[in-house]
Each structure stands twice: as C-alpha cells, then as structure tokens.
Design an enzyme around this catalytic site. Structure first.
Site, mmCIF file in Angstrom:
data_model
loop_
_atom_site.group_PDB
_atom_site.id
_atom_site.type_symbol
_atom_site.label_atom_id
_atom_site.label_comp_id
_atom_site.label_asym_id
_atom_site.label_seq_id
_atom_site.Cartn_x
_atom_site.Cartn_y
_atom_site.Cartn_z
ATOM 1 N N GLY A 151 -19.451 4.360 -25.786
ATOM 2 C CA GLY A 151 -20.604 5.364 -24.858
ATOM 3 C C GLY A 151 -20.731 7.151 -25.168
ATOM 4 O O GLY A 151 -19.719 7.369 -26.005
ATOM 5 N N ALA A 152 -21.135 6.872 -23.837
ATOM 6 C CA ALA A 152 -21.298 8.658 -24.409
ATOM 7 C C ALA A 152 -20.467 9.577 -24.035
ATOM 8 O O ALA A 152 -19.974 10.353 -24.765
ATOM 9 C CB ALA A 152 -22.709 9.549 -23.688
ATOM 10 N N GLY A 205 -17.116 7.697 -24.548
ATOM 11 C CA GLY A 205 -15.885 8.101 -26.096
ATOM 12 C C GLY A 205 -15.814 6.805 -26.495
ATOM 13 O O GLY A 205 -16.894 5.575 -25.347
ATOM 14 N N LYS A 218 -9.905 4.012 -21.170
ATOM 15 C CA LYS A 218 -11.209 5.013 -22.145
ATOM 16 C C LYS A 218 -10.649 6.350 -22.710
ATOM 17 O O LYS A 218 -9.721 6.952 -21.632
ATOM 18 C CB LYS A 218 -11.926 5.017 -20.862
ATOM 19 N N ASP A 237 -25.006 5.298 -10.782
ATOM 20 C CA ASP A 237 -24.918 5.567 -12.536
ATOM 21 C C ASP A 237 -24.769 3.629 -12.154
ATOM 22 O O ASP A 237 -24.574 3.042 -13.288
ATOM 23 C CB ASP A 237 -24.987 6.157 -13.900
#
Length: 969
Positions: free
Chosen positions: A682-683, A685, A704, A805
């Site tokens: 994802g944005a 990592g 992550k 989100d």
C-alpha cells in the site's frame, strides 16, 4: 561558589529527589508504585513525578478529597484513567488507596484476572473497568464486599465462567453493566433481583443468559433501563415487569421468549421504549400498552402475535415508531389511527390485516415511512396520504387495494420508493409525477392501470427502476425514457404498448434489465442497444419486431436473452448461430443460421466475424501492455525496497513496544521480511507474512513495514500514520478489530506486527476473481462483523474514535471468514462535536460528500464509508470503476434502482434464492449512504438493522408469509 561546592550540591540532588518521594503520603507512594506496574506507551502518566509537581493533588487524572484528616494529609478520592492506552495487569497497589470513591480504568488494554482486593475498599462508589480484556471469572469477593458501591461496569471484557449472579447481592448498586462478556450459559437464579432496591440501570445484553426472567424483576422499583437483549432467555415475560414504575426503556429483543405480552404494562407511566422483537411471543397485544402516555417506540416484530390490533392504538399520544411486521395479526386497523399520534415510522408488513388504510395516518404531518405490504388491505388509497409531503417510502404491495392512486401521491416531493405492485389499482399514471424529483423506484406491476405512460416519467432525474408489468398500459413508449441516464431496470412486459423502441438508448449506461415482452411493439431493434455496457437481461419476445438481429448485440454479456416470437428476418450473427441460442429466436421463421437461402452468408454475419476478431486482437494487445507495465512497476518497487533496507554500520538497535504478551523478538521478524513473503502493498509500505515463535509453537503474524527508502528518515506522513496506528490500535480490544501485537522502531524504519488474517482483505476476495467464494450468508456475516467493530469505536470508546478510511481493503478476513477492521493510520480521536482536519483522508469512492468541503469529520463519515462497503457486497462492484461510467457506486446504485429496480443492482451471481435477503441489506446500505449526515443511522443502529436483516434460514421453509421484511431508515 567554588567548583568543589557546586559539585557537592549536584551530587546531593538525586538524594533530595529520592527523599522527597519517600516523604510522600502513602496514597501518592501507592500511585507511583501502580504507575511502575503499568505499560504507558503514550506517557499519559509522565506528570506523576514528585520532582515535577510539588503537590501530588495537582497530578493529572486524579482528584483529592475535599476534606482533610486529623493529620491534614491529602487522600485520593477519584482516579480517572479512562482511554489512556494503559496496558498490563491491574496494578494492585491501587487497592491500598482506602479513600477511593471513584475508579475509572475503562477503555484501556488491561488484561488478566480482576483483582479481588478492590471489593475491600470501604468508600468506593463507582468502579468502571469496561472496555478492557480482563478475563477469567469475576471474583466471588465482589458479591460479599463493596459496602458503598453504586456503579459497577465490567461490560465489554472477556470475562468467562458462570454468570456472576452473586453481584446481585451488592445491595447498594444503582448501575450494573455486565453486557457483552462471554460468560458460560447461565440462568438467573429465582429471587435474584429482590435485594436491589436502588438499582436504576441493569445492562446484561449478550451475557449468555438462559432460562427464564425471574419474577423478582418486578421488585426493582427504581429501575429506569432494563436490557436483557441478545441472550437465550426462554419462558414468558414476567407479569412483574408491569410493576417497574420508573422504567423508561425495556430491551428484550433477540431471545427465545414465548407466551403473551403481559397485561399491566399500561401502568408504566414513564415507559418510552419497549422492544421485544425477534422472540416467539404469542397471543394478542394488550390493549393498555397503547395507553402508556410517553410510549414513543414499540417493536414487537418477528414474533407470532395474533388477533387484531387493539382499538386503543388510535389513542397512543406519543407513538412515533411502531413495528409489528412478521406476525399473525388480523382484522382491521382503528380508523382514527394516526390522528392523535406523531407517527414517523409504521411497519405492519407480513400480517393478515384487512379493511381500509386509515385516512389519518399522517394526521400529525410527520409520517415518513409507510410499510404495510403483504396484508389483506382493501379499498382505495386514502386521498389524505397524497397530502403527506413528509413521506419518503411507501410500500403497499401485495394487498387488495383498488381504485385510482390519489393524484397528489404521484407528485410527493421527498418520495424515493413507491411500491404498489400486486393490487387491483386502476386509472392512469398522473403527469404530476414530474414533481416527484426524488423518486428512485416506481413499482406498480400486477395491477389494472391503463392509458399511456406519461412523458413526464422520462424527466425524473433519479429514476432507477420502473416496474409496471402485467397491467393494461397502451400507446407508445415515451421517447423521454431514453433520456433517463440513471435507469437500471425497465420492466413493462405483458401490457399493450405499441410503436417502436425509442432512439438514443445508448444513454442507458446503467441498465441491467430490459423486459418489454408480450406487447405490440413494432419496428427494428436499435443497434445501439448493443452499446449498453452492463445489460445482462434482455427480453423483447412476443412482439411484432422486424428486420435483422443487430450484430452489435454480440457485445452484450447476457444471462437472459429472448427475442422469440417476433417477425425478425435475415441471417443470425455468428455468436447467436449456435444451438445454445436456439430458444432465444424461436418463432421467427424468416431467421436463418449461417448461410441464408441463396447460397451466401449475410453481410451482417461477415461484419460480425471481422468485428469479433478485431475485438479479440485489441483485448490481447491491452493485456500485453498491462503485463509489461506491471513487470516494470514490480521491478522498480523491488529495487526501491532493497535500497531502503537498513544496513551498514553494524547491527541496528530496535525499540520494542508490546501490547500483548509475545514469544518473538526483532530477529524472528526480520528473518521473514523477504519478497517471497510479501502479501500486500500500500501507500504506507509492504505487508509481510511471518511465521515466528519459540518453544515448538509457531505463530503466524502480519508485519507492516514503513520505509521511505534511500536511507532517509521516515517522512512526516508515514511517521504520523505509524504513531496514529500505534496510539489507536494499542489500546483497542475487540473481536472485530484487528489485534496489534507490538511495534518496532529502529532509526528510519518502523514495523507494526498484527495478527495474521489468512483470507486477506475483503476487497481482494470480493473483486479479485474469487467473489464466488463469498455466498450471501458469508457476505452478511462480514457486514455484521465489521459493523460491530465500528460500533465499538463510535459508542464504546471514550472519547470515540473515527476510522476515516473504511473500505473493503481495510476489512480483513480470518480463516472462518470472520471480519475485522484494520489500518488505523489516519484514525482520529474526537470529543464532543466534529473535529477539524487539515486534509482529506480516505479513499476514492468511500469519502462522505460533506467531508470534502467542510473538512469536519464525525462518526457519520465512517457510516457513509461503511455503507459503500455494504453496496460492494450487495452489488459485487467496486466503488469506482469504468463500468460505472462517471459515477461512483452510490450514485450508480441510486440511478440503477430508479431505472431498473433493486434487482438491477444486485450481484447476479447471488440474486437467486438470496434476493430478498440482499434487498434488506441494500436498504440498510442506502440509509448509511444518505447525502445528509443527520439521516444516516448510528453504527449501533446499523448493527441492529443487520441483525434484523439476517439471511433467511435454509429449508424447511418458514410458515410465515414470504416477502421482503422492511427495515428502518
């Protein structure tokens, strides 16, 4: 001052600080000991330091007693440590604070058993340990101690063992909150409520209770709120409930209660909310129940109630919300019903109610939802309902209503659903329908309507579904229908329509079903019909259509295709010449397959073949280009990831912050961070799968990694995301929120270690070619689980947390397809009212409309995003995709419903036996995605609505009348 003297003074400073701490009163020394026993990742207790504050009574999160003892020594009266991300076991030094009156440790990450020593505190009046992960049994000392305790809240933990009925012996209790703990199935002992004269709040929802409700519940004279919902209670509702003279709310829903609703509830002069839905109650509704002067909401739906609705219903002075659907009620409604009540929501569906619709239902001018489908109502629709301008949803399908629809009802300005199908209504559709600018679904099939469809139908800006089959409409199709770009379903079969199909149907970019069978349509089939991108059901059979079958129809992906019994001629396009389409063209004797008489293939066939080959080559080229682009992107990503690995200068040092007991360290984690273990990107990592652990027992975790690359420090956005996720997830404990085990920091690298979810994200599973793995019961479970997690954030955390989100990729699925909310990198903790933000967070297609221009975030922003996720599950479509054109999924669904009805937007892979269940969930999703935040339900209400919309159980079939169960808005 000489250097030697200065040196001596500096050496004495630590000794002076130690002496100051040692000189503290006992209460404050105990606080420092308690602090040392707690994990405090946010340094919330950093100010508890005698070197920083000369007066411990000024330390944050505590209050000293207002009076002093004979020795003039201050004592601690209140310890207020809610929502501070504290972790570890309960700090036992707190038990030495004999002067404590109020202890609040709620919504932290405390674990382990409850401390028995608290029960010995002589002055303790309020104890709140809710929202942690305390486990094991409730100590028996709690039943014999607490001489002064008035409030005990242990809700939302992981307490087990038998239900602690001995807590009902704490006679000073005023509030007892034990809800949502996994106690073993336990019965409440007889007489268990007889010793609680002061009890005002009893919250035992979801506690595994079985057996009956003790008759002694009637002795709770001070009780204001009784909540025994979502258990497995059986037997009758005790008559003693009618003696709860101060009660305002009674929640008994979702149990297995049977027998009659007890008489005497009319004596409850303060009762406002009564909910005994989803039980097995029988008999008639007591007449005195509607005479309760403050009763606002009565929910008795999904029971087996019989008899007629009492005449006293017409006298209910405060009734705004009445839901009696899915029972066995019969007889007529009181003709004055609504005259004296501020009705807003009425649902009597799925009963056997007869007679006429009361004309004064909207007497107070507030009625918004009128749901009475699947009954035996007769006579005309009252003209007065046409004057009820507050109506937004009317469902009167499958009754015996007759006569014309009141002209004003066609023109109601806020109405978005008008469902009158399955009656004996007659007359015409009034041109005044042009005023119904909100109308999305017009469902009037199976009636006796006549005349032409007015051209004004084609001017409705939000029309998604027009279903008017099996009537007697005549004349041509309005040319204006081709202008309705929001149309998703058009069903006009079995009428007497004539003329040609309208031109310009390429504008129907959202149309999924077109059914004009069994009319008198003439002319040719418009070739542009093949340009309708999502059409999957086309039925033009039983008409008088002529000309060729357009080769452009080969572009359609149809699950139902029927052009039989027309007057079509010429050669069939190659795709349709096979035997699988034989029935689609039956009854067209002039059609031929392959080569027509005369020995040559038709030109349209050759054009079709050339077009097909060209299409295949074009698609192959696009796939090749995408493959090359993906290879380049992956290669650059790998090179960037390798460049950013920590290295050089010796072994990096890692700082560990743990939120749960872990059996691994950074070496175990780092050994798994290679490209073969990447499971997501994802944005922020990459996400890796890591198998770690010692002692012969492996643990699978997800890691992550946030990394900026190039040896630079983590940028501000990544650091903020990391800090926000740690601060939020580190203190949350809920079965539907992903667990954060720990985090590691080393220079410019950040690692977050989560529980591993083997089925990945909902987005990948739903849209990654595996959608067939998720049948409707599985999808509904995902909705319900994720809703539970969000409801916890919004209602059980103090202050509440807004995720910001919510999307399908941030809902993860475990091995049993249980869902958990994940990724709290942009979450915000907010207090009273909305919080201002400086930038928009969220993902395209999920962002609430008001968020983008107000930059004010509330929990209703999450509700909107969750509604979009629900629409994904109902439709099977992504929130933004070229298939939807220039609209997002919310607008696409609204437009589709307006043009083609709800069936036009349901995922066709599931909309068979699950159709009605999917429609119920669709209604909830539409509520969540309302353009006005005030109209969106709370997440707690969403959880309840989804519980009501649970999938219909498999055979044997239910005895109740089938039909869609209406829901709240």
């Amino acid at each position: 001052m000489t250097p030697l003297l200065l040196l001596r003074l500096l050496c004495l400073l630590p000794l002076a600080a130690t002496a100051a701490a040692a000189a503290l009163p006992a209460d404050f020394a105990a606080l420092l000991a308690a602090k040392s026993n707690l994990s405090d990742p946010t340094s919330a207790l950093a100010a508890w330091d005698p070197r920083l504050s000369p007066s411990p009574c000024r330390w944050p999160h505590l209050l000293c007693s207002s009076h002093r003892s004979a020795s003039d020594t201050p004592t601690v009266a209140s310890l207020l440590l809610s929502n501070l991300s504290l972790a570890g076991a309960f700090p036992h030094p707190l038990c030495s604070l004999r002067s404590l009156v109020h202890v609040d440790l709620s919504y932290n990450s405390l674990a382990g058993p409850l401390p028995p020593c608290l029960a010995a505190l002589p002055s303790l009046r309020r104890l709140d340990l809710s929202g942690n992960t305390f486990s094991d049994e409730v100590p028996g000392a709690y039943g014999a101690g607490f001489p002064s305790l008035s409030t005990l809240s242990l809700a939302g933990n992981e307490l087990s063992g038998a239900f602690p009925g001995f807590l009902l012996n704490v006679t000073a209790l005023e509030e007892l909150l034990l809800a949502y703990n996994p106690f073993a199935p336990s019965a409440l002992p007889p007489g268990s409520f007889s010793g609680l004269p002061r009890l005002r709040v009893l919250w035992l929802a979801g506690c595994g209770l079985v057996g009956g409700i003790p008759a002694s519940v009637g002795s709770l004279k001070s009780l204001v709120n009784l909540d025994l919902s979502t258990n497995n209670l059986t037997g009758e509702i005790p008559a003693g409930v009618g003696r709860l003279e101060n009660v305002e709310q009674i929640e008994l829903y979702s149990n297995h209660l049977d027998g009659r609703v007890p008489d005497g509830l009319g004596q409850l002069r303060r009762l406002r909310f009564f909910d005994a839905s989803m039980n097995q109650l029988t008999g008639e509704i007591p007449a005195d129940l509607f005479l309760v002067p403050r009763l606002e909401s009565l929910h008795l739906y999904q029971n087996e109630l019989s008899g007629s609705v009492p005449a006293t219903l017409a006298q209910a002075p405060a009734l705004a919300d009445l839901r009696l659907f899915s029972n066995r009620l019969a007889g007529e409604l009181p003709p004055e019903f609504g005259k004296n009540s501020p009705l807003q929501f009425l649902d009597l569906s799925d009963n056997r109610i007869s007679g006429q619709i009361p004309a004064v239902l909207c007497g107070a001018g507030k009625l918004e939802q009128l749901l009475m489908l699947n009954n035996e109502l007769a006579g005309p629709i009252p003209a007065e309902l046409g004057q009820c301008r507050t109506l937004t949803r009317v469902r009167l399908a499958n009754n015996q209503l007759s006569g014309p629809v009141p002209p004003d009802m066609w023109a109601l300005p806020h109405l978005y659903l008008l469902e009158l199908a399955g009656n004996k209504l007659s007359g015409t559709v009034d041109p005044a329908i042009a005023m119904a600018t909100n109308l999305s679904q017009l469902l009037i099939s199976d009636n006796r309507f006549t005349g032409a469809l007015p051209a004004q139908v084609g001017t409705l800006p939000a029309l998604f579904e027009l279903s008017a089959a099996n009537n007697m409409f005549s004349g041509p199709l309005p040319a204006s229908l081709a202008e309705v770009s929001t149309l998703g379903r058009l069903d006009l079969r079995n009428n007497s329509l004539s003329g040609e199909l309208p031109q310009g149907v390429r504008r129907w970019q959202k149309l999924t079903q077109l059914d004009l069978a069994d009319n008198h349509l003439t002319g040719t089939i418009p070739p542009e019909l093949g340009e309708v991108p999502v059409l999957n059901s086309l039925d033009l059979s039983g008409n008088e259509l002529t000309g060729d079958v357009p080769v452009q129809l080969e572009n359609l992906k149809l699950s139902l295709f029927n052009l039989s019994n027309n007057r079509l001629t010429g050669a069939l396009p190659p795709l349709f010449a096979g035997s699988m389409y034989r029935d689609s063209f039956a009854g067209n004797p002039a059609l031929c397959r392959g080569t027509c008489p005369g020995g040559r293939q038709s030109r349209v066939g050759r054009r079709g073949l050339v077009s097909s080959v060209a299409s295949i080559l074009a698609v192959a080229g696009v796939i090749l280009l995408l493959g090359v682009a993906w290879f380049c992107y992956t290669y650059r990503s790998q090179r960037s990831g390798q460049a950013g690995e920590p290295g050089g200068g010796g072994r990096p040092r890692w700082a560990l912050t743990s939120f749960h007991k872990v059996e691994f360290d950074e070496d175990d984690i780092l050994g798994c961070l290679d490209e073969d273990n990447v499971v997501g990107m994802g944005a922020a990592g990459k996400v890796y799968k890591a198998v770690v652990g010692r002692g012969g027992e492996d643990t699978v975790v997800a890691v992550k990694k946030l990394w900026s690359g190039g040896g630079k420090a983590v940028d501000g956005a990544a650091k903020d995301s990391f800090d926000a996720e740690v601060a939020t997830l580190g203190r949350i404990r809920h079965k539907n929120i992903v667990k954060l085990w720990c985090c590691f920091r080393s220079g410019d690298c950040r690692l977050l270690v989560y529980e591993y979810m083997p089925n990945g994200s909902l987005g990948d599973l739903l849209h990654g070619g595996k959608g067939g793995l998720l049948d409707w019961p599985a999808r509904h479970r995902v909705m319900a689980d994720a809703a539970e997690g969000l409801a916890y954030l919004h209602h059980d955390c103090a202050p509440l947390i807004v995720h910001r989100d919510i999307k399908s990729n941030n809902i993860l699925l475990d091995a049993e397809l249980g869902a958990k909310v994940a990724d709290f990198g942009v979450a915000r903790v907010i207090g009273d009212g909305p919080a201002a933000v400086t930038a928009i967070a969220g993902s395209c297609g999920y962002i609430a409309p008001e968020y983008s221009y107000t930059l004010r975030v509330t929990e209703k922003s999450d509700v909107y995003s969750f509604g979009v996720v629900m629409l994904e599950l109902v439709t099977g479509k992504r929130p933004v995709t070229p298939e939807l054109g220039d609209k997002d999924l919310v607008r696409w669904v609204h437009g589709g419903i307006e043009r083609g009805g709800v069936d036009a937007v349901l995922d066709p892979r599931l909309a068979g036996e699950s159709r009605d269940d999917m429609v119920r969930a669709l209604h909830v999703a539409l509520l969540c995605t309302s353009s006005l935040p005030i109209n969106r339900p709370s997440m707690r209400a969403v959880v309840k609505l989804l519980l009501e919309a649970a999938p219909t159980p498999p055979p044997p079939p239910p005895t109740k009348a089938a039909g869609e169960k209406p829901l709240d808005v």
